[in-house]
Scaffold this motif. Structure first.
Motif, PDB file in Angstrom:
ATOM      1  N   VAL A   1       0.852  -1.202   0.000  1.00  0.00           N
ATOM      2  CA  VAL A   1       0.000   0.000   0.000  1.00  0.00           C
ATOM      3  C   VAL A   1       0.879   1.240   0.000  1.00  0.00           C
ATOM      4  N   GLN A   2       0.553   2.196  -0.860  1.00  0.00           N
ATOM      5  CA  GLN A   2       1.289   3.454  -0.928  1.00  0.00           C
ATOM      6  C   GLN A   2       0.889   4.368   0.235  1.00  0.00           C
ATOM      7  N   THR A   3       1.828   5.129   0.724  1.00  0.00           N
ATOM      8  CA  THR A   3       1.552   6.040   1.842  1.00  0.00           C
ATOM      9  C   THR A   3       0.398   6.979   1.517  1.00  0.00           C
TER      10      THR A   3
ATOM     11  N   ASN B   1      -2.153   6.449  -0.115  1.00  0.00           N
ATOM     12  CA  ASN B   1      -3.441   5.764  -0.138  1.00  0.00           C
ATOM     13  C   ASN B   1      -3.807   5.164   1.212  1.00  0.00           C
ATOM     14  N   GLU B   2      -3.064   5.515   2.239  1.00  0.00           N
ATOM     15  CA  GLU B   2      -3.272   4.938   3.564  1.00  0.00           C
ATOM     16  C   GLU B   2      -4.672   5.210   4.101  1.00  0.00           C
ATOM     17  N   GLN B   3      -5.160   6.402   3.881  1.00  0.00           N
ATOM     18  CA  GLN B   3      -6.461   6.792   4.426  1.00  0.00           C
ATOM     19  C   GLN B   3      -7.587   5.911   3.890  1.00  0.00           C
TER      20      GLN B   3
ATOM     21  N   TRP C   1      -7.211   2.998   2.401  1.00  0.00           N
ATOM     22  CA  TRP C   1      -6.896   1.620   2.784  1.00  0.00           C
ATOM     23  C   TRP C   1      -7.477   1.305   4.160  1.00  0.00           C
ATOM     24  N   GLN C   2      -7.281   2.210   5.102  1.00  0.00           N
ATOM     25  CA  GLN C   2      -7.810   1.991   6.440  1.00  0.00           C
ATOM     26  C   GLN C   2      -9.341   1.958   6.429  1.00  0.00           C
TER      27      GLN C   2
ATOM     28  N   GLU D   1      -5.227  -4.652  10.595  1.00  0.00           N
ATOM     29  CA  GLU D   1      -3.877  -4.645  10.039  1.00  0.00           C
ATOM     30  C   GLU D   1      -2.868  -5.132  11.078  1.00  0.00           C
TER      31      GLU D   1
ATOM     32  N   LYS E   1       0.525  -5.299   6.032  1.00  0.00           N
ATOM     33  CA  LYS E   1       0.710  -4.230   5.051  1.00  0.00           C
ATOM     34  C   LYS E   1       2.179  -3.812   5.000  1.00  0.00           C
TER      35      LYS E   1
ATOM     36  N   PRO F   1       4.861  -0.919   2.897  1.00  0.00           N
ATOM     37  CA  PRO F   1       4.873   0.264   2.023  1.00  0.00           C
ATOM     38  C   PRO F   1       5.466  -0.069   0.663  1.00  0.00           C
TER      39      PRO F   1
END
Length: 364
Positions: free
Chosen positions: A163-165, A167-169, A171-172, A182, A191, A193
């Motif tokens: 997962v790209q930083t 796109n973290e929001q 993703w969560q 997670e 997960k 990075p």
């Protein structure tokens, strides 16, 4: 010929990417194979109708002039914008800030991501409303290799997902919506990075890769890999993308102009969907001619994009139309992301006029 560089890696390399998905400093859809030509003006014909009553039409694109905007290329090249009264068309290529040109009156409308728009409205007081959604479905997905499938969110348990930083929001939000946790322990999703190129998946370093359904899957397909996608849209994360943003002032004061532009664009997209060969030809030979685009990836991207553009709502009401149910779902996801905007910022009033005489603008 380029094999297809991830547009989001490109944005990251130039210092953008602070927000998930949208324009300017964001990570919008997956398309571009190469750098922008820097030519912002139309390369198509202007047609003979319309008389130019509205003057030049300015549109802020979210990315380079690849297949993602083929409907506009057809509307320009075939004279649909001219027939509606525009003397010329200026398609301003991205990536770049799409909010400022809109607020400053440099363009009639901008292509935006839902998160970018909501952030601008809430944090900067941007007076922007949404008059349509080109992508009816959320294009985010978890990309996987077919011999190691992730067909449900639960299949990610015990697996490693890249997962790209940026796109973290979201993703969560995806994990929360599907009751997943997670971590590296039993019953959790591990997960790690990653960048925006799907190389870790290709090399077997991860089991899944956070992706844009129109982009990274097709990059791997052009390499001969058999891949699948676990779509966030199908698992609780409904989110419009490629939304049409206009200022409140434009909506109130330039209504006829907006109706004319959106009617021409819708006709262009209807033609692109019906005549994909023309859409690809104009992209490769005219509007994106100097971008060294990969013909195979452009074809695959158009096919994937067309699926995102169509829904029960568009089948009944016309392209770009936003149903009340989907608006509510979008609001719910945005609220979960900490972006609570109101339903009255979405309106179909322009599209109601566009399709007043029927949704088939091609007359077929």
């Amino acid at each position: 010929m380029s094999t297809g560089i991830s547009r989001r890696r490109f944005i990251g390399n130039v210092g953008a990417g602070a927000v998930l998905l949208g324009l300017g400093p964001t990570l919008l859809s997956a398309c571009g194979d190469d750098d922008d030509s820097g030519d912002d003006t139309s390369t198509g014909g202007s047609g003979s109708g319309g008389g130019g009553d509205f003057g030049e039409l300015g549109v802020q694109l979210s990315w380079i002039k690849n297949i993602e905007f083929a409907g506009l290329y057809i509307a320009d090249s075939e004279g649909y914008f001219a027939d509606e009264g525009f003397s010329s068309v200026n398609l301003i290529a991205g990536p770049g800030d799409a909010i400022a040109p809109l607020i400053q009156g440099q363009v009639l409308y901008s292509f935006l991501g839902s998160e970018t728009w909501a952030n601008a409205v809430l944090n900067d007081g941007a007076p922007i409303k949404i008059i349509g959604a080109n992508f009816q479905e959320n294009p985010f997905c978890i990309l996987y290799l077919a011999d190691n499938p992730l067909e449900t969110p639960e299949d990610m348990v015990g697996k490693t997902i890249g997962v790209q930083t940026a796109n973290e929001q979201i993703w969560q939000a995806f994990l929360r919506k599907n009751g997943l946790e997670e971590g590296s322990g039993a019953g959790q999703v591990n997960k790690v990075p990653v960048d925006f190129e799907p190389t870790p998946l290709e090399n077997g370093e991860v089991d899944g890769f956070f992706s844009f359904i129109t982009n990274e899957p097709n990059i791997l397909r052009t390499k001969g890999l058999d891949v699948g996608t676990l779509n966030l849209q199908d698992n609780g994360i409904t989110l419009y993308q490629q939304i049409y943003g206009v200022t409140e002032e434009t909506l109130e004061g330039d209504r006829d102009k907006l109706v004319a532009a959106m009617r021409a664009e819708s006709k262009g997209w209807q033609e692109a969907i019906a005549n994909q060969e023309l859409a690809i030809q104009l992209t490769l030979e005219e509007y994106g001619a100097d971008l060294d685009l990969n013909p195979e990836s452009q074809k695959l991207e158009l096919e994937a994009q067309i699926e995102l553009q169509q829904s029960d709502s568009t089948d009944e009401n016309g392209l770009f139309y936003m149903s009340e149910e989907d608006i509510e779902r979008n609001l719910s996801v945005l609220a979960d992301l900490g972006l609570e905007v109101s339903a009255d910022l979405y309106t179909n009033e322009i599209l109601d006029e566009v399709y007043a005489d029927g949704i088939d603008l091609r007359g077929s």
